[in-house]
Design an enzyme around this catalytic site. Structure first.
Site, PDB file in Angstrom:
ATOM      1  CG  PHE A 145     147.215  25.483 -40.434  1.00  0.00           C
ATOM      2  CD1 PHE A 145     146.813  24.555 -41.383  1.00  0.00           C
ATOM      3  CD2 PHE A 145     146.349  25.764 -39.391  1.00  0.00           C
ATOM      4  CE1 PHE A 145     145.576  23.924 -41.305  1.00  0.00           C
ATOM      5  CE2 PHE A 145     145.111  25.156 -39.303  1.00  0.00           C
ATOM      6  CZ  PHE A 145     144.725  24.231 -40.265  1.00  0.00           C
ATOM      7  CE1 TYR A 203     141.838  21.933 -41.385  1.00  0.00           C
ATOM      8  CE2 TYR A 203     141.036  21.904 -39.125  1.00  0.00           C
ATOM      9  CZ  TYR A 203     142.041  21.667 -40.047  1.00  0.00           C
ATOM     10  OH  TYR A 203     143.254  21.154 -39.617  1.00  0.00           O
TER      11      TYR A 203
END
Length: 269
Positions: A195, A157
């Site tokens: 998220f 990420y």
């Protein structure tokens, strides 16, 4: 604020969180909205609501940003009134799991790279030529504070958000001499969005993490985007890093109990 009225704004990942909040703030200023998301029911509901509430035009596109073929086919065949996109908000993105690299699911890596990085590139590539032709436009790339450092379990990420930062910087160079603006918005911890539920694959773990401090809200990021979009045209805010007051750095957050804990110390597993 009149500079936003009647502009065409395309927002990816628009069905919830920062995307939906950004769509609402642009709608309040009279912008017409192209709302891109994968979930048809949510995006069509939002488009209808904003159209009725603010008397604007909306167009909902059911689209996965990971497919360049679909992006190219759909965006190259937009109705005439939607072909000139004035503002692009590359918001679609996700973090899948908080696994150590040696334990990670490779499919999660592929999904993050395809969405956070390639999806942003695909949409930008499809929209940019028309902006250049008109010598007008503003591109927002929603990055992350994770693009300014690394933290344990952030591996891929963080890598995708470092890449977004490099792309934003490179794009500004490629567009040198034009009137097209490029802005990267890099949020720290944003609570109460899908998220984090996706990151941990658990609404309970997301709630646990954000219950210990006051995080940013989606509206805080949306308002930052509006601020950048409404500067005089000679002004380009190239980068904005936004933390909640409780977050001293990428990985250190002051918790309500007075402690300073690493970002995933309590809910990483």
């Amino acid at each position: 604020m009149d500079m936003i009225k009647n502009k065409n704004v395309l927002i990816t990942g628009a069905s919830s969180g920062i995307g939906a909040a950004t769509a609402t703030e642009f709608a309040k200023l009279g912008a017409n909205l192209i709302l891109v998301a994968r979930r048809q029911d949510k995006i069509e509901h939002l488009a209808s609501q904003l159209k009725n509430d603010y008397n604007i035009r909306t167009l909902s596109l059911i689209l996965d940003v990971r497919s360049y073929t679909d992006i190219n086919n759909i965006l190259s065949n937009l109705p005439e009134e939607w072909q000139n996109i004035d503002i692009l908000v590359n918001n679609a993105g996700l973090a899948l799991s908080v696994d150590l690299m040696q334990e990670a699911n490779i499919d999660n890596w592929d999904t993050m790279i395809d969405t956070n990085l390639k999806g942003l590139l695909y949409i930008t590539r499809a929209v940019l030529p028309n902006m250049i032709k008109r010598n007008s436009g503003h591109i927002f790339n929603i990055g992350s504070a994770a693009g300014h450092g690394v933290y344990q379990r952030g591996n891929v990420y963080c890598a995708t958000k470092h890449a977004v930062r490099s792309i934003s910087q490179s794009l500004r160079l490629d567009l040198s001499g034009t009137s097209i603006r490029v802005t990267e918005i890099d949020p720290g911890a944003v609570g109460d969005t899908e998220f984090s539920k996706v990151r941990w694959n658990s609404a309970e773990k997301a709630k646990e993490f954000y219950s210990t401090f006051t995080a940013l809200g989606a509206i805080d990021i949306a308002e930052a985007i509006i601020y950048c979009a409404t500067r005089r045209l000679n002004v380009n805010i190239s980068e904005m890093v936004i933390y909640p007051i409780a977050q001293a750095s990428l990985s250190v957050i002051a918790k309500n109990d007075g402690g300073n804990n690493d970002i995933f110390s309590k809910v990483s597993k």
